[in-house]
Design a protein around this motif. Sequence first.
Motif, PDB file in Angstrom:
ATOM      1  N   GLU A   1       0.789  -1.681   0.612  1.00 38.51           N
ATOM      2  CA  GLU A   1      -0.269  -0.261   0.091  1.00 38.51           C
ATOM      3  C   GLU A   1       0.921   1.338  -0.298  1.00 38.51           C
ATOM      4  OE1 GLU A   1      -2.014  -0.184   3.390  1.00 38.51           O
ATOM      5  OE2 GLU A   1      -3.965  -2.481   1.965  1.00 38.51           O
TER       6      GLU A   1
ATOM      7  N   ASP B   1      -4.493   4.763  -5.857  1.00 39.56           N
ATOM      8  CA  ASP B   1      -4.936   4.267  -4.676  1.00 39.56           C
ATOM      9  C   ASP B   1      -4.580   2.595  -4.758  1.00 39.56           C
ATOM     10  OD1 ASP B   1      -7.104   4.282  -2.753  1.00 39.56           O
ATOM     11  OD2 ASP B   1      -8.479   4.792  -4.115  1.00 39.56           O
TER      12      ASP B   1
ATOM     13  N   ALA C   1       1.065   4.077  -2.957  1.00 39.03           N
ATOM     14  CA  ALA C   1       0.482   5.449  -2.461  1.00 39.03           C
ATOM     15  C   ALA C   1       1.990   6.035  -3.232  1.00 39.03           C
ATOM     16  CB  ALA C   1       0.514   5.491  -1.260  1.00 39.03           C
TER      17      ALA C   1
ATOM     18  N   ASP D   1      -6.473   0.630  -2.792  1.00 39.25           N
ATOM     19  CA  ASP D   1      -7.674  -0.404  -2.460  1.00 39.25           C
ATOM     20  C   ASP D   1      -8.061  -0.778  -4.271  1.00 39.25           C
ATOM     21  OD1 ASP D   1      -6.997  -0.085   0.208  1.00 39.25           O
ATOM     22  OD2 ASP D   1      -8.115   1.957   0.585  1.00 39.25           O
TER      23      ASP D   1
END
Lengths: 316, 574
Positions: free
Chosen positions: B408, B417, B412, B419
């Motif tokens: 993650e 993004d 980023a 998700d």
Amino acid sequence: MTRTSSEAQSGRTPPSRADRRQTRRLRRFDSPWMNPKLFWGLGLLLGIVAIGLLGRLFWNLDLVFTGSNTLKLPPVGFENLRRQEGTWINPLGTDGSGRDMLALIIMGAPNSLFVGLLASLIGMTTGIVLGFTAGFVGGRVDDTIRVLSDVMITIPPLLILVVFQSAFGDVSLTMMALLIAGFVWQSPTRLIRAQVLSMKRSGYVQMAQLSGASVPHIMFREMMPNLVPYLFGSFIASVTTAIVTAVGLEVLGLGPQRIPTLGRTIYEAINAGALIQNLWWWWGLPTLLLGVMFIGLLLINLGLDEVSNPRLRKLS
Amino acid sequence: MPDTPVLTLRDLSIDFPTPQGVVQAVKALSLTIQAGRRVGFIGESGSGKTTTALAIMRMLAEPGRVSNGTIDLAGTDVLALSEEEMRRTRLSRVAYIPQGAMNSLNPVMRVEPQMWDAVIAHEGALPRGTLKARSAAALASVGLPAHTGNLYPHELSGGMKQRVCIALGILLDPDLIIADEPTSALDVVTQRQVMQTLNDIQRKIGSGLILIGHDMGLMAQSVDELAVLKDGELVEHGTVAQIIDAPKHPYTQDLIRSVPLVGGESFLNPDRSAPAPRRSSREPLLRFDGVSKTYGTVTALHPMSFALQGDTPQIISIVGQSGSGKSTMGGVMLGFNPPTTGRVLYEGRDVYGMGAADSLDFRKNVQAVFQDPYGCFNPFYRVSHALSFPFRRFGLSEGKAHTQRAMEDACAAVGLDPDLVLPRYPHQLSGGQRQRLIVARALMLSPKLLIADEPVSMVDASLRATILSNIYDLKDKHGISILYITHDLATAYHVSDFVMVLYKGRVVEAGPPGQVIGDPRHPYTRLLIDSIPWPDLNRPWGSDDWTPEALEHEAQAAAAQFRGNVPGFDLQTE
């Protein structure tokens, strides 16, 4: 702008029948496994398996022995040349030596399928191992495997098998499957070798190498999943070939002697002159079942083809 | 008759029904193209450029359909034609040069008969002599020698194949030529030659031309009018001068700004002042020791030696045309392609003779970003597999949650993004997203050296700057040294600390980018820089007396130019 929005609104009228059919087709396009051909094909094959299983539960299999009833009785609702009517004791009639046709079919149909499945399972496994080895190792090993499979493809299997089987005399089903397996590994080998060769240079295999992946990981975790549709298709094709070969041998009288098979029943019918005596149920029923089996396999193959090759999935 | 329109599109809308509802690929497009004018369609992939062109040819892919509007081809209503009439119209009145035209020639036919087929399909059987004369004339008009007709497509170079396709397109003197990214697969020098050919021939037969592309520079140099498309809508239309000098729509402004210029404003983070983190090392990170590579009789790489120190992270650019040996060099460095002579040393150990443990360490510390973002992901797995697998394999993971957090964070850091992106399958992401994921992957592993082989050449122009600044951040913020392999001098100018220009497997010019690219001395470097299409009308490109052959001839003889050094990188050539 106003024009487009008003059009969008007019498009919201209840969909016509043609539209709904189009949507259904599109949905099928998106979830390829919902393929009607695949369903029908599987249904037919499962039907044959069901005959074998349910028959063993609900039918007296002792009726397969010679002389268990009157000879050459027709199926229920028909008359034979001696004006005998079919009875419910033998709903599909009896053969020339008084064996019950239904019991023969219950015993025989799964046997043919079993030989086909076993032979092509062995053949496919050999093919996967050899194909991957050839594609991955390359060099001498590749040459040897390629030449070997090319040479084997040119040999007509029936010819060799006839010689083998007559030398062996009576064979078991497994033995026959093993012999046939020796002739269905070549095309999977070639197919997989070609796929592995092209995949070896693909970006994701390079990425896996960069990620420090071991050779078995690259083979079985990166490449193999992408080969699954091909493997399925090839498997079904070799089941068909194996059954054709097995039935061919049986019809020549070279299959297992003591176990009822569809091919052997046809062989006996021909030998006893069933064609001339108009005993159509004797040779006709096994032929019909074989036909159903092949149509089932063909449908599965076509269905899998559409699943693995989106270009064949038609929208209109 | 310069005032008759060859093509009038009125309120053209194209729909693609999908299970999720109808997608409008083109929305109420109205446009007029006059005879003899060149119009450029510019926009990102998915903006409806190609779809519009295919609609004009009535060759829309299923299930697309024209839902509204008219297409008028010099007085003929294209949409009202029967299938047979349309067949006659194609090529004779409107010719389409498809994207990747080099793959649209039949590989088992010689060039000449393929051209004859086109003539026969429209004019019936003709005597062989006439056909031969026609095809020879068409080939001559695109500057190909007559014997090209007797060759098979695989015997031609990319640029020649592209010209054969142009010759096919103009064979029947069409009213309108549609060229769909005709040069996207070619390098800059060939691109300039092919575009010149296309423009010359278009002027000669006086047809209209639609040029589809996403490169603002190329458009500025080749067309009269520009139509900017975004999400199926025509957002701006005007002459090139209007659009380049005073773009009105913000999207057009973005497009123009996204073109990196040599000497222009940098597209990178402005605060470059912060020194990159240092690493301690005694041995050079990567050393080429007399490395050369030959394939049979062809020498892809002449003996070359250099050492890249590991203490100061830097970006070394390797620039050259296709066939200059730059990708071979990348493969040799990654340990995929053993050199014919010499040794490749990673921290003093030979890359091609390592034990299992050393090899894993080398793999962890030398990573790559490849050209093709579409092939880099296994279609069977979700994209997170490509990120988490090496992370676990190199023993960096401390458990599932840790891997997830690292993924993650990396996403980023490259502006994705997590998700939205990580749980998807590769085909659900755009090329730009995938390429950024590959950069994120490199970031997660934090290697010492990253080899970026043409990382942005297959990505939309508007995204190139973002991805390059992601890569640049790897050096700046994370202390990763980068070898940037490219044919694009403008981006090399901005990102690199040192530039090597490769020509036929030799370094012909090397030095800091400001000197090498800003003030080229070697004729080959000059040739490369001349070929860049500038999005600037005051820097014209299409002068007819431009002869790459002369410069290339000069380049063969010229001596290599070495222009000063940067600390931490030593280049020796013999």
